[in-house]
Design an enzyme around this catalytic site. Structure first.
Site, PDB file in Angstrom:
ATOM      1  N   TRP A 116       8.891   7.407 -15.249  1.00  0.00           N
ATOM      2  CA  TRP A 116       7.743   7.172 -14.536  1.00  0.00           C
ATOM      3  C   TRP A 116       6.652   7.670 -15.313  1.00  0.00           C
ATOM      4  CZ3 TRP A 116       8.541   3.073 -11.994  1.00  0.00           C
ATOM      5  CH2 TRP A 116       9.846   2.735 -11.349  1.00  0.00           C
ATOM      6  N   ASP A 215       1.450  12.655  -9.713  1.00  0.00           N
ATOM      7  CA  ASP A 215       2.138  11.751  -9.022  1.00  0.00           C
ATOM      8  C   ASP A 215       3.500  12.410  -8.549  1.00  0.00           C
ATOM      9  OD1 ASP A 215       4.106   9.718  -8.268  1.00  0.00           O
ATOM     10  OD2 ASP A 215       4.134   8.722 -10.407  1.00  0.00           O
ATOM     11  N   LYS A 240      10.332   7.740  -0.123  1.00  0.00           N
ATOM     12  CA  LYS A 240      11.417   8.704  -0.531  1.00  0.00           C
ATOM     13  C   LYS A 240      11.463   9.821   0.631  1.00  0.00           C
ATOM     14  CE  LYS A 240      10.910   7.149  -4.852  1.00  0.00           C
ATOM     15  NZ  LYS A 240      12.270   6.379  -5.377  1.00  0.00           N
TER      16      LYS A 240
END
Length: 413
Positions: A116, A215, A240
């Site tokens: 990511w 992030d 999540k």
């Protein structure tokens, strides 16, 4: 399907939600806040929903101790949308602060620890507007020089003096790599923060409001965020630990909510209106229709979190869950059955990744888990193997059931 028939979802996202929250959400789908209208039907500008939105913000602010220097915003587009938004908004800020700098003098610093952060860096390169740097790269510490299996050593970090942004991904969902967390026991906070595996906040440029971007998509609300007030932007997809897919939560330092149109007149790239933090802030996150249902369910999760003890509660529980699984993984490694992907000291609390050794054994392991009502543990398509996600909704009892199966599998080989 009745609650008793539900499987245990160890998937990496969209992820498990607490049964009690889902049951409450069904009531709101029919009648939200005694309005006679379902939450999926109600106007996003109705007084009932805007009041609810304010309560969700308050729950986040309280549980993470978000200071008044930062705004909490709600938007769409996921973490991938923020790969673009942080570049455009923070380059606009940099242009307003330093209008005479050339593009090649504007540095965008990226810390690479997995798939990511690599994707975020690629988007920075694609958008341009400055010199895009890799200031630390976990692959350089791997045996083959290609694998993301560790947090870079702190001596490898090379931050720019006056960057437009400094980006890092706190937890890499695909690769199972996460920055270490300073617990409340043991050494002093300063000593802990200089340990290997920690994000090196102490190495960031001094005497300036560093545009630090975190992030936190796959670890948001799972444990405290160190130096939260020093971040320019923290963002997280809700799917999540918080709620359904579709919602992205932002914590933005107020000096980073800038007039992007004025910056564009000075030469910065124009910012699409729904990616502008100023648009979101001035519109109280309802400039356009936000993901109303996702916000509603996220609010139910956050309310339940507060009743259980907030982030402090989950920090303790998630630590125990991770320790259980890693202990069993080490047992399997010792028996030649499992092999972990990640170097010790860099392992994620949220996503435990490993392979099952032997021809056909991975398929056998997955089949056995499914037969026991445990799903979602197949690894990401880009790396394969096994990935067990231990998000907040996964209980200690469910984790114990998984560990029991892992032990049985090891002993049967």
């Amino acid at each position: 399907m009745a609650t008793s028939q539900r499987v245990i979802n160890f998937g990496a996202g969209p992820s498990a939600l607490p049964d009690s929250v889902l049951e409450d959400a069904t009531k709101g789908l029919l009648n939200f806040d005694n309005t006679g209208i379902g939450i999926a039907e109600i106007s996003h500008r109705s007084p009932e929903f805007t009041a609810y939105l304010a309560s969700v913000e308050a729950l986040i602010r309280q549980q993470l101790n978000v200071p008044s220097t930062h705004s909490i915003l709600f938007t769409q587009g996921g973490g991938t949308g923020q790969f673009s938004a942080v570049v455009l908004n923070l380059l606009a800020r940099h242009r307003l602060l330093y209008p005479d700098l050339r593009e090649e003098e504007r540095n965008l610093d990226y810390v690479l620890t997995g798939s990511w952060s690599l994707a975020a860096w690629k988007e920075g390169v694609r958008l341009g507007g400055g010199k895009v740097n890799v200031v630390a790269d976990g692959r350089r510490g791997s045996e083959d020089g290609k694998t993301f299996d560790n947090v870079p050593g702190r001596d490898s970090f090379r931050f720019s003096e006056n960057p437009a942004l400094v980006y890092y991904c706190e937890n890499e969902t695909v690769n199972g790599v996460q920055f270490k967390h300073a617990l409340s026991d043991g050494d002093s906070q300063e000593e802990k923060e200089e340990e290997e595996g920690m994000f090196p906040f102490h190495l960031l440029p001094k005497d300036q409001l560093v545009p630090l971007v975190g992030d936190y998509s796959s670890s948001f609300m799972s444990r405290s965020i160190p130096h939260l007030a020093d971040h320019a932007v923290i963002y997280a997809g809700a799917q999540k630990n918080i709620g359904p897919a579709g919602l992205t939560i932002l914590i933005v330092r107020n000096d980073c909510i800038v007039d992007v149109d004025t910056a564009a007149q000075l030469g910065a790239q124009p910012v699409p209106i729904t990616l502008s933090y100023k648009t979101l802030a001035e519109g109280n996150s309802v400039y356009n229709t936000p993901p109303v249902l996702a916000i509603y369910i996220s609010g139910l999760v956050l309310k339940r979190n507060a009743e259980l003890g907030g982030v402090e509660y989950y920090e303790r529980v998630n630590r125990r869950k991770a320790e259980m699984v890693y202990e069993c993984l080490r047992l399997g490694e010792g028996k030649g059955v499992f092999k972990g992907y990640v170097k010790k000291g860099s392992e994620s609390w949220m996503n435990v990744v490993f392979v099952v050794l032997g021809e056909g054994k991975e398929k056998e392991f997955l089949k056995g888990a499914e037969e026991r009502g445990m799903v979602g543990i197949k690894g990401h398509r880009s790396v394969g193997g096994i990935r067990i996600s231990l998000y907040n909704a996964i209980t200690e009892e469910q984790t114990e059931k998984l560990v029991k199966y892992m032990r049985e599998f090891v002993e049967s080989q």
